[in-house]
Design a protein around this motif. Sequence first.
Motif, short mmCIF file in Angstrom:
data_model
loop_
_atom_site.label_atom_id
_atom_site.label_comp_id
_atom_site.label_asym_id
_atom_site.label_seq_id
_atom_site.Cartn_x
_atom_site.Cartn_y
_atom_site.Cartn_z
N GLU A 164 105.12 106.16 53.99
CA GLU A 164 106.51 106.44 53.61
C GLU A 164 107.48 105.67 54.50
OE1 GLU A 164 109.18 107.86 51.12
OE2 GLU A 164 107.06 108.37 50.92
N VAL A 165 107.18 105.66 55.80
CA VAL A 165 108.05 104.96 56.74
C VAL A 165 108.00 103.45 56.46
CG1 VAL A 165 108.39 104.37 59.19
CG2 VAL A 165 107.93 106.75 58.52
N ALA A 166 106.81 102.95 56.13
CA ALA A 166 106.68 101.52 55.85
C ALA A 166 107.52 101.14 54.64
CB ALA A 166 105.21 101.17 55.60
N THR A 167 107.51 101.98 53.60
CA THR A 167 108.31 101.73 52.41
C THR A 167 109.79 101.69 52.77
OG1 THR A 167 106.70 103.17 51.33
CG2 THR A 167 108.58 102.44 50.01
N LEU A 168 110.22 102.70 53.57
CA LEU A 168 111.62 102.76 53.98
C LEU A 168 112.00 101.51 54.77
CD1 LEU A 168 111.95 106.48 55.13
CD2 LEU A 168 113.22 105.37 53.27
N ALA A 169 111.11 101.09 55.66
CA ALA A 169 111.39 99.93 56.51
C ALA A 169 111.61 98.69 55.66
CB ALA A 169 110.22 99.72 57.49
N ALA A 170 110.87 98.61 54.56
CA ALA A 170 111.03 97.46 53.67
C ALA A 170 112.36 97.51 52.92
CB ALA A 170 109.86 97.42 52.68
N ARG A 171 112.83 98.74 52.60
CA ARG A 171 114.05 98.90 51.82
C ARG A 171 115.31 98.63 52.61
NH1 ARG A 171 113.67 104.43 49.36
NH2 ARG A 171 115.87 104.67 49.90
N PHE A 172 115.29 98.99 53.91
CA PHE A 172 116.49 98.81 54.74
C PHE A 172 116.39 97.49 55.50
CE2 PHE A 172 116.54 103.33 53.94
CZ PHE A 172 117.90 103.60 53.80
N PRO A 173 117.52 96.81 55.67
CA PRO A 173 117.49 95.52 56.36
C PRO A 173 117.05 95.63 57.82
CG PRO A 173 119.75 96.19 55.87
CD PRO A 173 118.85 97.17 55.19
N GLY A 174 117.61 96.62 58.54
CA GLY A 174 117.27 96.76 59.98
C GLY A 174 116.60 98.09 60.23
N GLU A 175 117.24 98.85 61.16
CA GLU A 175 116.76 100.20 61.45
C GLU A 175 117.01 101.12 60.25
OE1 GLU A 175 115.44 101.87 64.30
OE2 GLU A 175 114.86 99.80 64.71
N VAL A 176 116.08 102.02 59.98
CA VAL A 176 116.34 103.07 58.99
C VAL A 176 117.29 104.07 59.65
CG1 VAL A 176 115.31 104.84 57.52
CG2 VAL A 176 114.00 102.76 58.09
N PRO A 177 118.47 104.35 59.05
CA PRO A 177 119.44 105.21 59.73
C PRO A 177 118.90 106.63 59.95
CG PRO A 177 120.42 104.11 57.82
CD PRO A 177 118.96 103.86 57.77
N GLU A 178 119.04 107.11 61.20
CA GLU A 178 118.71 108.51 61.54
C GLU A 178 117.30 108.92 61.14
OE1 GLU A 178 121.05 110.48 63.12
OE2 GLU A 178 122.52 108.84 63.04
N LEU A 179 116.34 108.01 61.29
CA LEU A 179 114.97 108.30 60.84
C LEU A 179 114.28 109.35 61.72
CD1 LEU A 179 112.44 107.53 59.09
CD2 LEU A 179 111.89 105.88 60.91
N THR A 180 113.68 110.37 61.11
CA THR A 180 112.83 111.31 61.85
C THR A 180 111.57 111.61 61.04
OG1 THR A 180 113.85 113.25 60.85
CG2 THR A 180 114.78 112.54 62.95
N VAL A 181 110.47 111.81 61.75
CA VAL A 181 109.23 112.28 61.13
C VAL A 181 108.81 113.54 61.87
CG1 VAL A 181 106.82 111.74 60.59
CG2 VAL A 181 108.54 109.90 60.67
N THR A 182 108.76 114.65 61.15
CA THR A 182 108.42 115.90 61.83
C THR A 182 107.29 116.62 61.10
OG1 THR A 182 110.08 117.06 60.52
CG2 THR A 182 110.74 116.36 62.72
#
Lengths: 290, 265
Positions: free
Chosen positions: A247-265
């Motif tokens: 899921e994080v990898a997909t998000l990383a591909a969608r956003f140009p830089g940092e994924v805003p306010e990313l958390t994994v809990t």
Amino acid sequence: MSDTAIRIRELTKTYGDRRAVDGLDLDVRTGEVFALLGPNGAGKTTTVEILEGFRDRDSGEVAVLGTDPHGSPRAWRDRIGIVLQTAGGLDLLTPREVLRSTARSYASPRDVEEVLEATGLTEKADDRIAGLSGGQRRRLDVALGIVGRPELLFLDEPTTGFDPQARRDFWGLIRTLAHDGTTILLTTHYLDEAEQLADRVGVIAAGRLLALDTPAALGGRQSQEATVSWEEDGTRRSVRTATPTAEVATLAARFPGEVPELTVTRPSLEDTYLGLIAPHVTDERTEVPA
Amino acid sequence: MNAIALGLDRTALELKMYSREKEAVFFSFLFPILLLSLFSVIFSSQFDQNGAGMSAAHYFLPGMVAAGVLLTSFQTMAMSVASERDDGSLKRLRSTPMPPVAYFLGKVGLVAVSSVLQLAVLLLVARFGFGVDLPATADRWLLLAAVFALGVFAGTVLGIAYSSLSSARSIGAVVIGPMLVLQFISGVYIGWDSVPEWLRQVASLFPLKWIAQGMRSVFYPDSMASVEMAHSWETGRTLLVLAAWAVGGLLLCVTTFKWFKRGTV
């Protein structure tokens, strides 16, 4: 030395028609820090008081350091330390006076200066106990609990009312004791405390053991779904998933830089604990008015 | 360490606590000394005019010695044990390998030291402050020792038993109120001859009257025995009654003593 510090089989204790402890089985291993969790009225205090030799059981087997605590023989008291939930008094004495006097009851006590040092009370050693802060007073209780060089230490809600820094300091002290080989049975209402200190956690409710595991694995926490959250278009979005890395990898591909306010809990120990005891808490409230 | 050595150690600790508690020192230790001095000064003229051959200090000395016995033993024990039970000190002691008898030896040691010290100060003040003649014969001193020891022992065990009646919060009132009444009707503050007969009967049910009577037989001239209810000192009966209170108190203390607060274990 035996591998089992505390062995409980089929323990029961009834008050009137209420079963406070209802067939409890539990082993605490020598050298571990074991945290006993449970809601008020779960049978925690009753169990611990039976182990401490303060209360008689109705039935079942109990061995604490290989001895039945019923009757609490002096030679057995010599090997255990107890830090009670509420301890007061002693206001007119100083920590050094009380520690010296207490140490004399034990066969091979720790050096009083050493205990004062370990509990951070050296500077207050000759002050009246009445003038100690809450945290200092609680550290004195621990000092009194360990001055006899116990193999097994009971700690009953040791940090209630502490400020965050005092709790951190206190945890350091407990870790040192555990590192030196003292077996510790801790009861607490603070889940983070159990997570920080305990090797294993037992959850009891309605007088029975509901779950028993390491803090990290309790209630299948490791295998439960994780929650991935981030900010997008000004709103908080989250996804529950068994594969958070993908899921994080997909998000990383969608956003140009940092994924805003990313958390994994994953569920916290508190979430897991509350989930475990939820059915019993309702029972408690309807059946046993406080 | 054995129980005796631990008992001595507890005694030292108890004495430290007692001496640091100003209220206890004042109301149990200094109070009779203060009152004896006060009464001696206030009533000095009345007694001189009587020509009874006895000064005010001499008149009040036996009562103050008797009150002191009960204050340092009964009052101190009832209040300190109740508060130690309430604040968890007793439970904590029970969690250590200390033999229980060491705790009681510490209490007995505290009462022994403080009451003997108080008696000594009372006698010194009476003798050198107010010129009271102290007993001249050995048998009177022996009787003083016997009444004093029985009174202190009975007061100690009764005080420990009494501590179970109330929580620390209200034990002060529960102890001091009845103690004050007893002192008034037992001939401590008011002369025994001025107490009405029926109140004397009530007072006779409690140990303070007998301690006071024993002390009067020690310090008063024999001619004063006429003010007693039996018109004699009743020395044998006094010792017997106090011994009965001591034994009864000990049994009560042993059978009712609790290490834990009501409603906890």
